[in-house]
Design an enzyme around this catalytic site. Structure first.
Site, PDB file in Angstrom:
ATOM      1  N   SER A  35       5.291   8.715  13.534  1.00  0.00           N
ATOM      2  CA  SER A  35       6.718   8.483  13.707  1.00  0.00           C
ATOM      3  C   SER A  35       7.253   9.137  14.991  1.00  0.00           C
ATOM      4  CB  SER A  35       7.407   9.087  12.488  1.00  0.00           C
ATOM      5  OG  SER A  35       8.709   8.626  12.361  1.00  0.00           O
ATOM      6  N   ASN A  92      -3.745   5.504   6.001  1.00  0.00           N
ATOM      7  CA  ASN A  92      -4.531   6.261   6.982  1.00  0.00           C
ATOM      8  C   ASN A  92      -5.361   5.325   7.868  1.00  0.00           C
ATOM      9  OD1 ASN A  92      -6.752   5.427   5.493  1.00  0.00           O
ATOM     10  ND2 ASN A  92      -7.027   7.384   4.458  1.00  0.00           N
ATOM     11  N   GLN A 128     -10.897  -0.043   0.280  1.00  0.00           N
ATOM     12  CA  GLN A 128     -11.276  -0.805  -0.910  1.00  0.00           C
ATOM     13  C   GLN A 128     -10.051  -1.438  -1.585  1.00  0.00           C
ATOM     14  OE1 GLN A 128     -11.735   2.414  -0.374  1.00  0.00           O
ATOM     15  NE2 GLN A 128     -11.348   3.695  -2.164  1.00  0.00           N
ATOM     16  N   ASP A 133      16.563   7.268   6.538  1.00  0.00           N
ATOM     17  CA  ASP A 133      15.302   7.372   5.792  1.00  0.00           C
ATOM     18  C   ASP A 133      15.506   7.105   4.306  1.00  0.00           C
ATOM     19  OD1 ASP A 133      13.790   7.997   7.982  1.00  0.00           O
ATOM     20  OD2 ASP A 133      13.832  10.165   7.651  1.00  0.00           O
ATOM     21  N   HIS A 139       6.706  15.428  10.008  1.00  0.00           N
ATOM     22  CA  HIS A 139       5.955  14.343   9.372  1.00  0.00           C
ATOM     23  C   HIS A 139       4.458  14.471   9.597  1.00  0.00           C
ATOM     24  CE1 HIS A 139       8.431  11.452   7.361  1.00  0.00           C
ATOM     25  NE2 HIS A 139       9.301  11.402   8.340  1.00  0.00           N
ATOM     26  N   GLU A 149      -3.154 -36.700  27.181  1.00  0.00           N
ATOM     27  CA  GLU A 149      -3.987 -35.595  26.704  1.00  0.00           C
ATOM     28  C   GLU A 149      -5.367 -36.065  26.225  1.00  0.00           C
ATOM     29  OE1 GLU A 149      -1.693 -33.248  23.876  1.00  0.00           O
ATOM     30  OE2 GLU A 149      -0.405 -32.449  25.460  1.00  0.00           O
ATOM     31  N   GLN A 160      11.522  14.772  12.492  1.00  0.00           N
ATOM     32  CA  GLN A 160      10.382  13.932  12.860  1.00  0.00           C
ATOM     33  C   GLN A 160       9.103  14.749  12.935  1.00  0.00           C
ATOM     34  OE1 GLN A 160      10.164  10.628  13.096  1.00  0.00           O
ATOM     35  NE2 GLN A 160      12.261  10.788  12.333  1.00  0.00           N
ATOM     36  N   TYR A 198       0.849  -1.176   0.000  1.00  0.00           N
ATOM     37  CA  TYR A 198       0.000   0.000   0.000  1.00  0.00           C
ATOM     38  C   TYR A 198       0.891   1.234   0.000  1.00  0.00           C
ATOM     39  CZ  TYR A 198      -3.867   3.095   0.710  1.00  0.00           C
ATOM     40  OH  TYR A 198      -4.795   4.083   0.515  1.00  0.00           O
ATOM     41  N   HIS A 204      -4.485 -39.785  18.105  1.00  0.00           N
ATOM     42  CA  HIS A 204      -3.075 -39.429  18.102  1.00  0.00           C
ATOM     43  C   HIS A 204      -2.233 -40.625  18.527  1.00  0.00           C
ATOM     44  CE1 HIS A 204      -4.407 -35.295  17.698  1.00  0.00           C
ATOM     45  NE2 HIS A 204      -3.175 -34.825  17.757  1.00  0.00           N
ATOM     46  N   GLU A 228      11.060   4.414  17.937  1.00  0.00           N
ATOM     47  CA  GLU A 228      11.237   3.950  16.562  1.00  0.00           C
ATOM     48  C   GLU A 228      12.671   4.274  16.098  1.00  0.00           C
ATOM     49  OE1 GLU A 228       8.965   6.251  13.834  1.00  0.00           O
ATOM     50  OE2 GLU A 228       9.216   4.850  12.170  1.00  0.00           O
ATOM     51  N   HIS A 229      13.082   5.519  16.281  1.00  0.00           N
ATOM     52  CA  HIS A 229      14.435   5.961  15.922  1.00  0.00           C
ATOM     53  C   HIS A 229      15.148   6.424  17.187  1.00  0.00           C
ATOM     54  CE1 HIS A 229      11.810   7.117  12.417  1.00  0.00           C
ATOM     55  NE2 HIS A 229      12.695   6.374  11.785  1.00  0.00           N
TER      56      HIS A 229
END
Lengths: 432, 432
Positions: free
Chosen positions: B237, B214, B191, B361, B262, B415, B259, B130, B420, B327-328
């Site tokens: 981020s 999103n 979709q 990046d 963003h 069991e 950062q 995506y 089995h 994250e960073h």
């Protein structure tokens, strides 16, 4: 009676496609209920856990404590049959030995420009294992979930297990002791998942939750994903057996039934190049069904989801196997490796005539937590990697920044990210 | 003005804990809408896609086709600035080289008993990426998502990207061409996720979906998880910068703003052992904020979520960094490796004074798709392994089954799984 499909019939593609998309689980929509329970545990902590345990498990924490005491573990370990204890130890040893080979190596290196790059692996700081109660409370699953975490080096391993009236299968507790689990709580359902993810007064939250559970547990895991990590969402088990005529029909019938007895939604599929052999296996299944204590479950599974697929030659089986993407794939032919090489999608391969899948459930050494419901197309069985995570490493000096910086500035500018560009440019031209 | 936290203040623990749990995203409940869209695409296929694209993207597939033609890719590649093209090629080359090192090795071996065990890795058969449209349509993200899939050996790589009135950022198309993407469709939102997961007349389904999007895309990914694999659910981020006073405040201010620009929900945190240095960085941030084209976004992020934490000594920073699980993580100190060794949780480390996160990046070579929102506690950045899966292998002969079978029978019996037990026992005692 299982369904019969003939690869050479005109309507095969249509019937096979329909077969693949048959739902094997009632998709109970328990989402709303699971979310309400989670919100309640977040809001009220231990008080909520106490109420749910009273309601769902007839368990009062004023009489039996939420946390299992070390003495309870020792007592359970001492109480089980010595042969079971020995078998659990044998299984644990083999599982540990196999999973040690999965430990990843760090890879930190310098490239031609002198840039240091790397991948560093560390264990997850704390994990929670969900162990089902009742009929599906399996000591083998405790070993299969906990030992890879232990091998990964997870410092804190927590088990939650619903305890009807306070009772937990002693073999489960013995397995937890053998695997070296740190904490065990008598809680289950969505409330146990919530407690692991968000914590309560008694339970410190973990960072990841693994292990199978019912629809509420699955919905709860899906919901807390993001706050904590989760493993796969487990569905009913399945086996695909690819077999030529040179097999004992009784052996393969037993293998098919070993899946079918798990769950009415379980699925057992035989692919063979010999319709007579298929009929012999089917007859053996019908005979053996009568002998099983779980005969009703196995009959329903075989009736509703069992299948025998006849193909003109076994070599042409690979595309079908890839679409089925079975959790367990037995190849009982003369040269199973050759066929395996052509198949992309399977959770686990069991090769030859003397490797019933059941060996892998217990003492093979490989993991029995495997991708179900065609998810072997995109996911793998449980491994040490599921209890670790990787950090990347980057280190540049002035020279390396001079070499790579301008391209970074170009791309940042192209993406409209001024501050990105500045963060590199300011180091390239300190005067500006 | 960012928030200030003083490690030595009496209320530090309380304020830090509150800071960690601050939500940075409006948790829009778009679940119901996303599910309705998915059900509609499942039911009506291409017709539904056509309607949604007209409605959400002002795009009519009767005028601009859903699928991007190879000529469009070539034209986009030719149309972009040569410097951007060169930078994309440099980035692609470095990303590929680094990710090649992540290719896992099969491990098939025989143990002391003569049991064959193994792990075999294969590429996922088809993946969908995506790519967001509009402001967040980044060519660098196309490279970061597609190249690891290519290195893994994925035979079919599909991109979906919403195309407002049919338009796609040409740099995104150029990056797709460079990365060797196989199919591109002008669709977005829930979709597009539905089309990738379930297929339509035009689009063959994939087995896994990766890439950011999103709230609708995130909800749709969570919903289709199980039918297909997904990567993480990406959130805004964040960067954590650990720095001593021997840094240029302007450099670190630029890193914090990289950062912040963003997203208003992005987060930039500085930990320093020198309050005066902290104030100098803060002043530099305020100065630089005025220069940014995305000044409003960056200001909001810095005001609402920015933080400066003052500690008595940087060595004591590790437990805080582990709880932030950034994250960073930039470590701008004299001996960054020593501090890194004490920190468990971070998506990526950027070491020393000349490694601004922005290099990672674009052109560092490591992946920029990294775990956000504290998920570095339990997950890793995108890698080649995310586009592969592992099958386990087990093979026993009669001898091995004699050695291990009895323990399997014992555990199966314990069991309560008759079939089995029988599946092993029948091979041990063929006469019975």
């Amino acid at each position: 009676m299982a369904i019969w499909l003939d690869r050479q019939a005109d309507d095969f593609e249509q019937r096979f496609a329909a077969f693949l998309t048959t739902k094997r689980e009632a998709s109970e929509d328990v989402n709303v209920a699971a979310r309400a329970i989670i919100a309640d545990v977040v809001a009220r902590g231990d008080v909520a856990l106490k109420e749910y345990s009273l309601k769902f498990d007839a368990l009062d924490f004023d009489r039996v404590p939420m946390r299992v005491a070390p003495e309870d573990l020792d007592a359970a370990y001492a109480s089980i049959e010595p042969s079971v204890r020995d078998a659990l130890h044998l299984a644990a040893e083999r599982i540990e030995k196999h999973h040690r080979r999965q430990l990843p190596k760090d890879d930190i290196y310098e490239d031609a420009l002198g840039v240091t790059l790397g991948s560093r692996w560390t264990a997850i700081e704390a994990v929670g294992l969900y162990v089902p109660g009742g009929m599906a409370s399996y000591p083998s699953s405790v070993l299969m979930n906990a030992i890879p975490a232990k091998v990964a080096g997870v410092p804190r391993i927590v088990i939650v297990v619903p305890a009807r009236e306070g009772t937990i299968n002693p073999a489960v507790l013995a397995a937890a002791k053998i695997a070296g689990v740190d904490e065990i709580y008598r809680i289950g359902g969505a409330q146990a998942v919530a407690a692991l993810a968000y914590g309560t007064e008694t339970i410190t939250p973990v960072a990841k939750i693994t292990g199978p559970g019912n629809a509420f547990v699955a919905a709860a895991k899906r919901h807390v994903f993001g706050t904590v990590g989760i493993d796969m969402i487990a569905g009913p088990s399945e086996v695909l057996v690819i077999a030529d005529r040179d097999n004992d029909p009784d052996w393969l019938a037993a293998d098919l039934l070993a899946q079918a007895e798990h769950d009415t939604g379980a699925q057992s599929i035989l692919i063979t190049d010999d319709a007579d052999f298929g009929r012999a296996v089917e007859a053996a299944v019908e005979r053996q069904l009568k002998l099983l204590s779980r005969s009703e479950t196995a009959s329903a599974s075989w009736r509703d989801f069992g299948a025998i697929i006849v193909v003109p030659d076994l070599e042409a089986t690979a595309p079908l196997a890839d679409r089925i993407a079975a959790e367990h794939l037995e190849i009982a032919t003369a040269d199973p490796e050759a066929l395996m090489a052509k198949i992309r999608n399977a959770g686990a391969f069991f090769l030859g005539r003397h490797t019933p899948e059941v060996v892998g459930d217990y003492v093979g050494g490989s993991n029995h937590v495997l991708p179900t419901a065609r998810s072997a197309r995109f996911s793998s069985g449980l491994s040490v990697l599921d209890y670790m995570k990787r950090s990347s490493i980057l280190k540049l000096g002035t020279e390396q920044l001079r070499a790579l910086g301008p391209a970074a500035v170009t791309l940042a500018t192209c993406e409209g990210l001024d501050a990105h560009a500045r963060s590199v440019a300011i180091r390239l031209n300190p005067g500006e």
